[in-house]
Scaffold this motif. Structure first.
Motif, short mmCIF file in Angstrom:
data_model
loop_
_atom_site.label_atom_id
_atom_site.label_comp_id
_atom_site.label_asym_id
_atom_site.label_seq_id
_atom_site.Cartn_x
_atom_site.Cartn_y
_atom_site.Cartn_z
N UNK A 230 1.19 9.31 -7.66
CA UNK A 230 0.54 8.77 -6.47
C UNK A 230 1.55 8.25 -5.45
N UNK A 231 1.27 8.55 -4.19
CA UNK A 231 2.08 8.08 -3.07
C UNK A 231 1.17 7.29 -2.13
N UNK A 232 1.63 6.14 -1.68
CA UNK A 232 0.85 5.36 -0.72
C UNK A 232 1.59 5.40 0.62
N UNK A 233 0.90 5.88 1.65
CA UNK A 233 1.52 6.13 2.96
C UNK A 233 1.10 5.06 3.96
N UNK A 234 2.08 4.39 4.53
CA UNK A 234 1.78 3.33 5.49
C UNK A 234 2.90 3.23 6.52
N UNK A 235 2.71 2.39 7.54
CA UNK A 235 3.68 2.31 8.63
C UNK A 235 4.69 1.19 8.47
N UNK A 236 5.71 1.21 9.32
CA UNK A 236 6.75 0.19 9.25
C UNK A 236 6.21 -1.21 9.50
N UNK A 237 5.13 -1.32 10.26
CA UNK A 237 4.53 -2.64 10.51
C UNK A 237 4.11 -3.28 9.18
N UNK A 238 3.57 -2.45 8.28
CA UNK A 238 3.14 -2.97 6.96
C UNK A 238 4.34 -3.35 6.10
N UNK A 239 5.41 -2.57 6.20
CA UNK A 239 6.61 -2.91 5.44
C UNK A 239 7.16 -4.27 5.89
N UNK A 240 7.15 -4.51 7.19
CA UNK A 240 7.69 -5.76 7.71
C UNK A 240 6.85 -6.97 7.28
N UNK A 241 5.56 -6.73 7.03
CA UNK A 241 4.65 -7.83 6.63
C UNK A 241 4.32 -7.80 5.14
N UNK A 242 5.01 -6.99 4.36
CA UNK A 242 4.60 -6.70 2.99
C UNK A 242 4.51 -7.95 2.10
N UNK A 243 5.29 -8.97 2.41
CA UNK A 243 5.26 -10.17 1.58
C UNK A 243 3.93 -10.93 1.70
N UNK A 244 3.13 -10.60 2.71
CA UNK A 244 1.83 -11.26 2.87
C UNK A 244 0.74 -10.52 2.07
N UNK A 245 1.07 -9.36 1.52
CA UNK A 245 0.09 -8.57 0.77
C UNK A 245 -0.12 -9.18 -0.62
N UNK A 246 -1.29 -8.93 -1.17
CA UNK A 246 -1.63 -9.47 -2.49
C UNK A 246 -1.09 -8.57 -3.60
N UNK A 247 -0.48 -9.19 -4.61
CA UNK A 247 0.03 -8.48 -5.80
C UNK A 247 0.91 -7.28 -5.44
N UNK A 248 1.96 -7.56 -4.66
CA UNK A 248 2.86 -6.49 -4.22
C UNK A 248 3.49 -5.76 -5.41
N UNK A 249 3.85 -6.52 -6.44
CA UNK A 249 4.50 -5.90 -7.61
C UNK A 249 3.60 -4.86 -8.26
#
Length: 201
Positions: free
Chosen positions: A102-121
């Motif tokens: 599986x590949x999850x495709x998203x933009x650089x804006x999401x990478x820059x805010x990734x620490x705000x996402x739930x259960x990143x690990x």
């Protein structure tokens, strides 16, 4: 033989040619067998925004991708109750097809805010995380963030440095409100539905 599938999430309000450009670039560059467009139900980062009815957004995505047999759509996030969290979506699909890569495709804006996402690990454990470049972001900063996140979570992030088609759904909605031309921004079938339903007027 292991299948390689990408999940491309977004509100798609509306879907436009920029989204299709990203999907095709990911399809070819990552040698994917399929890309699943995943319209979000209740994204936690957009709870204060008015989003078009999900049934309409699904119809728009279906119209945009109907000629490409390697593109499909899922209503999983729309049909599930509560907020839509990426880690839950990925874990659902990983359990559904454990032998698929599986590949999850998203933009650089999401990478820059990734620490705000739930259960990143848990996201990184469930997929290969793919980031495409977007206008307004310096490549040096993006790569720096990518390297930091990789070290922090012991993961590897794929950076897709693709030509940018600078279109946004917000821009399209605003153009429609102002009765401006949008035929060069969205597929013909999408434009037809937008006109027929008088969306974003």
């Amino acid at each position: 033989m292991i299948k390689r599938k990408g999940i491309f999430g977004g509100t798609f309000d509306p879907i436009h040619n920029g989204h299709l450009h990203i999907a095709y670039e990911a399809l070819y560059r990552l040698k994917l067998d399929m890309i699943i467009f995943m319209p979000s139900g209740k994204p936690p980062h957009k709870t204060n925004k008015i989003i078009t009815d999900p049934k309409i957004r699904i119809e728009l995505v279906k119209a945009a991708i109907d000629k490409e047999n390697k593109f499909t759509i899922s209503s999983y996030e729309i049909e599930k109750l509560g907020l839509s969290y990426t880690y839950e979506t990925l874990e659902y699909y990983k359990a559904l097809e454990p032998d698929t890569e599986w590949y999850f495709i998203t933009g650089t804006d999401c990478l820059m805010d990734i620490r705000t996402w739930k259960n990143i690990d848990r996201i990184f454990k469930s997929c290969k995380f793919v980031v495409f470049n977007r206008s307004g972001y310096f490549k040096k900063k993006v790569i720096e963030q990518k390297n930091n996140i990789e070290k922090e979570y012991g993961t590897s992030i794929i950076y897709l440095d693709i030509p940018v088609i600078d279109i946004s759904s917000t821009e399209i909605r605003n153009k429609i409100k102002e009765s401006k031309e949008i035929s060069y921004l969205v597929p013909k079938k999408v434009e037809y539905i937008l006109n027929e339903m008088k969306l974003y007027k």
